[in-house]
Design a protein around this motif. Sequence first.
Motif, PDB file in Angstrom:
ATOM      1  N   LEU A  13     -47.842  48.125  85.536  1.00  0.00           N
ATOM      2  CA  LEU A  13     -47.907  46.923  86.356  1.00  0.00           C
ATOM      3  C   LEU A  13     -47.776  45.643  85.548  1.00  0.00           C
ATOM      4  O   LEU A  13     -47.910  44.561  86.065  1.00  0.00           O
ATOM      5  CB  LEU A  13     -49.211  46.906  87.161  1.00  0.00           C
ATOM      6  CG  LEU A  13     -49.149  47.683  88.473  1.00  0.00           C
ATOM      7  CD1 LEU A  13     -50.542  47.921  89.005  1.00  0.00           C
ATOM      8  CD2 LEU A  13     -48.313  46.957  89.498  1.00  0.00           C
ATOM      9  N   VAL A  15     -45.252  44.325  84.504  1.00  0.00           N
ATOM     10  CA  VAL A  15     -44.004  43.594  84.722  1.00  0.00           C
ATOM     11  C   VAL A  15     -44.304  42.199  85.244  1.00  0.00           C
ATOM     12  O   VAL A  15     -45.231  41.999  86.018  1.00  0.00           O
ATOM     13  CB  VAL A  15     -43.058  44.303  85.721  1.00  0.00           C
ATOM     14  CG1 VAL A  15     -42.452  45.544  85.102  1.00  0.00           C
ATOM     15  CG2 VAL A  15     -43.780  44.623  87.001  1.00  0.00           C
ATOM     16  N   THR A  16     -43.519  41.236  84.779  1.00  0.00           N
ATOM     17  CA  THR A  16     -43.785  39.864  85.199  1.00  0.00           C
ATOM     18  C   THR A  16     -42.851  39.428  86.321  1.00  0.00           C
ATOM     19  O   THR A  16     -43.167  38.523  87.057  1.00  0.00           O
ATOM     20  CB  THR A  16     -43.644  38.894  84.021  1.00  0.00           C
ATOM     21  OG1 THR A  16     -42.403  39.193  83.385  1.00  0.00           O
ATOM     22  CG2 THR A  16     -44.772  39.054  83.026  1.00  0.00           C
ATOM     23  N   LYS A 134     -40.015  31.435  87.460  1.00  0.00           N
ATOM     24  CA  LYS A 134     -40.239  32.678  86.707  1.00  0.00           C
ATOM     25  C   LYS A 134     -39.413  33.844  87.215  1.00  0.00           C
ATOM     26  O   LYS A 134     -39.263  34.845  86.533  1.00  0.00           O
ATOM     27  CB  LYS A 134     -41.727  33.032  86.731  1.00  0.00           C
ATOM     28  CG  LYS A 134     -42.239  33.402  88.090  1.00  0.00           C
ATOM     29  CD  LYS A 134     -43.704  33.730  88.019  1.00  0.00           C
ATOM     30  CE  LYS A 134     -44.236  33.886  89.424  1.00  0.00           C
ATOM     31  NZ  LYS A 134     -45.644  33.988  89.494  1.00  0.00           N
ATOM     32  N   ASP A 135     -38.894  33.729  88.426  1.00  0.00           N
ATOM     33  CA  ASP A 135     -38.105  34.829  88.966  1.00  0.00           C
ATOM     34  C   ASP A 135     -36.622  34.732  88.585  1.00  0.00           C
ATOM     35  O   ASP A 135     -35.828  35.558  89.002  1.00  0.00           O
ATOM     36  CB  ASP A 135     -38.211  34.880  90.479  1.00  0.00           C
ATOM     37  CG  ASP A 135     -39.563  35.403  90.931  1.00  0.00           C
ATOM     38  OD1 ASP A 135     -39.891  35.189  92.090  1.00  0.00           O
ATOM     39  OD2 ASP A 135     -40.271  35.997  90.105  1.00  0.00           O
TER      40      ASP A 135
ATOM     41  N   GLY B 286     -45.824  35.032  95.887  1.00  0.00           N
ATOM     42  CA  GLY B 286     -45.113  34.558  94.707  1.00  0.00           C
ATOM     43  C   GLY B 286     -45.770  34.904  93.385  1.00  0.00           C
ATOM     44  O   GLY B 286     -45.373  34.416  92.341  1.00  0.00           O
ATOM     45  N   GLU B 287     -46.805  35.752  93.429  1.00  0.00           N
ATOM     46  CA  GLU B 287     -47.514  36.095  92.198  1.00  0.00           C
ATOM     47  C   GLU B 287     -47.414  37.585  91.917  1.00  0.00           C
ATOM     48  O   GLU B 287     -47.177  38.365  92.819  1.00  0.00           O
ATOM     49  CB  GLU B 287     -49.000  35.728  92.320  1.00  0.00           C
ATOM     50  CG  GLU B 287     -49.268  34.258  92.189  1.00  0.00           C
ATOM     51  CD  GLU B 287     -50.755  33.965  92.311  1.00  0.00           C
ATOM     52  OE1 GLU B 287     -51.560  34.914  92.258  1.00  0.00           O
ATOM     53  OE2 GLU B 287     -51.085  32.785  92.473  1.00  0.00           O
ATOM     54  N   ALA B 288     -47.671  37.925  90.663  1.00  0.00           N
ATOM     55  CA  ALA B 288     -47.693  39.333  90.288  1.00  0.00           C
ATOM     56  C   ALA B 288     -49.006  39.960  90.733  1.00  0.00           C
ATOM     57  O   ALA B 288     -49.978  39.254  91.015  1.00  0.00           O
ATOM     58  CB  ALA B 288     -47.544  39.464  88.784  1.00  0.00           C
ATOM     59  N   TYR B 289     -49.009  41.279  90.805  1.00  0.00           N
ATOM     60  CA  TYR B 289     -50.265  41.977  91.118  1.00  0.00           C
ATOM     61  C   TYR B 289     -51.250  41.796  89.967  1.00  0.00           C
ATOM     62  O   TYR B 289     -50.887  41.917  88.801  1.00  0.00           O
ATOM     63  CB  TYR B 289     -49.997  43.473  91.322  1.00  0.00           C
ATOM     64  CG  TYR B 289     -49.528  43.796  92.722  1.00  0.00           C
ATOM     65  CD1 TYR B 289     -50.442  44.185  93.694  1.00  0.00           C
ATOM     66  CD2 TYR B 289     -48.185  43.714  93.066  1.00  0.00           C
ATOM     67  CE1 TYR B 289     -50.023  44.477  94.976  1.00  0.00           C
ATOM     68  CE2 TYR B 289     -47.764  44.011  94.351  1.00  0.00           C
ATOM     69  CZ  TYR B 289     -48.684  44.392  95.309  1.00  0.00           C
ATOM     70  OH  TYR B 289     -48.264  44.682  96.574  1.00  0.00           O
ATOM     71  N   LYS B 299     -54.910  39.036  84.770  1.00  0.00           N
ATOM     72  CA  LYS B 299     -53.553  39.463  85.056  1.00  0.00           C
ATOM     73  C   LYS B 299     -53.360  40.895  84.556  1.00  0.00           C
ATOM     74  O   LYS B 299     -53.742  41.221  83.442  1.00  0.00           O
ATOM     75  CB  LYS B 299     -52.549  38.530  84.389  1.00  0.00           C
ATOM     76  CG  LYS B 299     -51.149  38.742  84.901  1.00  0.00           C
ATOM     77  CD  LYS B 299     -50.284  37.566  84.545  1.00  0.00           C
ATOM     78  CE  LYS B 299     -48.894  37.781  85.109  1.00  0.00           C
ATOM     79  NZ  LYS B 299     -48.012  36.696  84.797  1.00  0.00           N
TER      80      LYS B 299
END
Lengths: 178, 305
Positions: A13, A15-16, A134-135, B286-289, B299
Amino acid sequence: MKNRDWNILVAGLAVTAPVAVVAHAEIYLSEDQAAKALFPGVKLKADWAQLTPDEVKTVEKASGESVRHPKVRVLWGPKDQALFIDEVLGKHEFITYAVALQGGKVKGLEIMEYRETFGQQVRGKEWRDQFTGKDKDAPLRVGKDIKNISGATLSSVHVTNGVRRVVETYEVLKLRQR
Amino acid sequence: MKSSSSVSVKRCRPMLGTYVIVTVKGTNERWAGLAAERAFQAVEKVQQLMSAHEPHSDLGRITRSGAYEPLEVHLWTHQVLGLAQKVSLLSQGTFDVMVGGRLEQSGFLPRFKEPTRSSDSTYADLDLLPGSRVMLRRPCRLDLGGIAKGFAVDKAVEAALQGPGVQAVTVNAGGDIRIQADRPQELWLRDPFRPEFFWQGGLVTSGSFASSGGVNALRDSKHGLAAPLLCPGQKRPPRRTPGVLVAATTCAVADALTKVVGLAQPHLARRVVGEFGAKAWVARPGEAYRELTPSHHRKVGEDAR
């Protein structure tokens, strides 16, 4: 579950950026495979049936579903057995499925192909803007190798409605034979 | 079990209101196909027992029973209700299967006739009795929802494995996914707020996962915007719940915990997740898990690098 599995997941998990998918598709069964799975050992005769405008109206009235394709793919077997190959359109997904009918009753159902497409959004500016920041470097790909997906429960209501239409189509085609 | 030859069979059927995908790796096609069929049959059985839509399911029978009328149910139904009660108790009612009355009102469940049911009932109105019996303290409507779906996945995997020549099984029912594989499998997470995005969840050889949340669940009803997910004790559905992923020992537990993590205060959610030896990740738009950790929101993977 063992601890080591947790750790693998946590690491994974990390991954950014998410992967953006243009089209996600899965093929489960070909027509031949569906026939074998739903009518094992039964010899089926493949046919295309063209519904007349009156027949379309009958099917639509009885099922409450609109008929998008008046040309119907059907494989006939002995003793009122029939296999219909049909397609439904969900919000983002096309689903091809096979319904096995025996004497007008549903005997079995298999999804043959599932195709999900976000083509329209992908072309839109709003969608592309999601990549800003960031995407930005997120890879864009066709998701045929994306399996084992968790999330966003998909409703199968479109297929359920489609089956109702198929059952009525069978009745209409049977009337012709009488 | 290692074998020189293996065949994969992948089948998908519309069940439980979603798509159930069964993947079996076996030593030959026949055995793999039979294992997939056993898996679907187990799902079918759970569907028959625990559908909130069917008046003749175990759940329908409980709903139609009167107060203080003990009723015998299938052992599986009793097990699921037992788990539901445990999660309700630990989460101080954040998770509650007794919200059926309110789901009925908002149009997510079909209306049943008779008897008149209260819509403010809670898990305390249900007693689990020995001998696979249950009893309502007052008439109310139950909806097991996702927890029954998770349980169906658990039973499907068990059923598929109970036969010859099965090397690996994965069952996915609308995001409740259980993997029992012989080598690591990729797990993907759909972004709950942007369905065209996927997060790579890593490699899993065996595990049970459930996810929930996001904007997809909301729908328009005649009473305004309604969600099938309700926060017990509050009249309105949550406007937006975070995306939640839970990994647990079973899919039934994982699914139940997604509701707790999505709705409860973080400190309570952490405690309940810890109680079940599970792990949870939370994603906001818009955020990561990020992993739900005992100390603070960290994070995911920061320490793994």
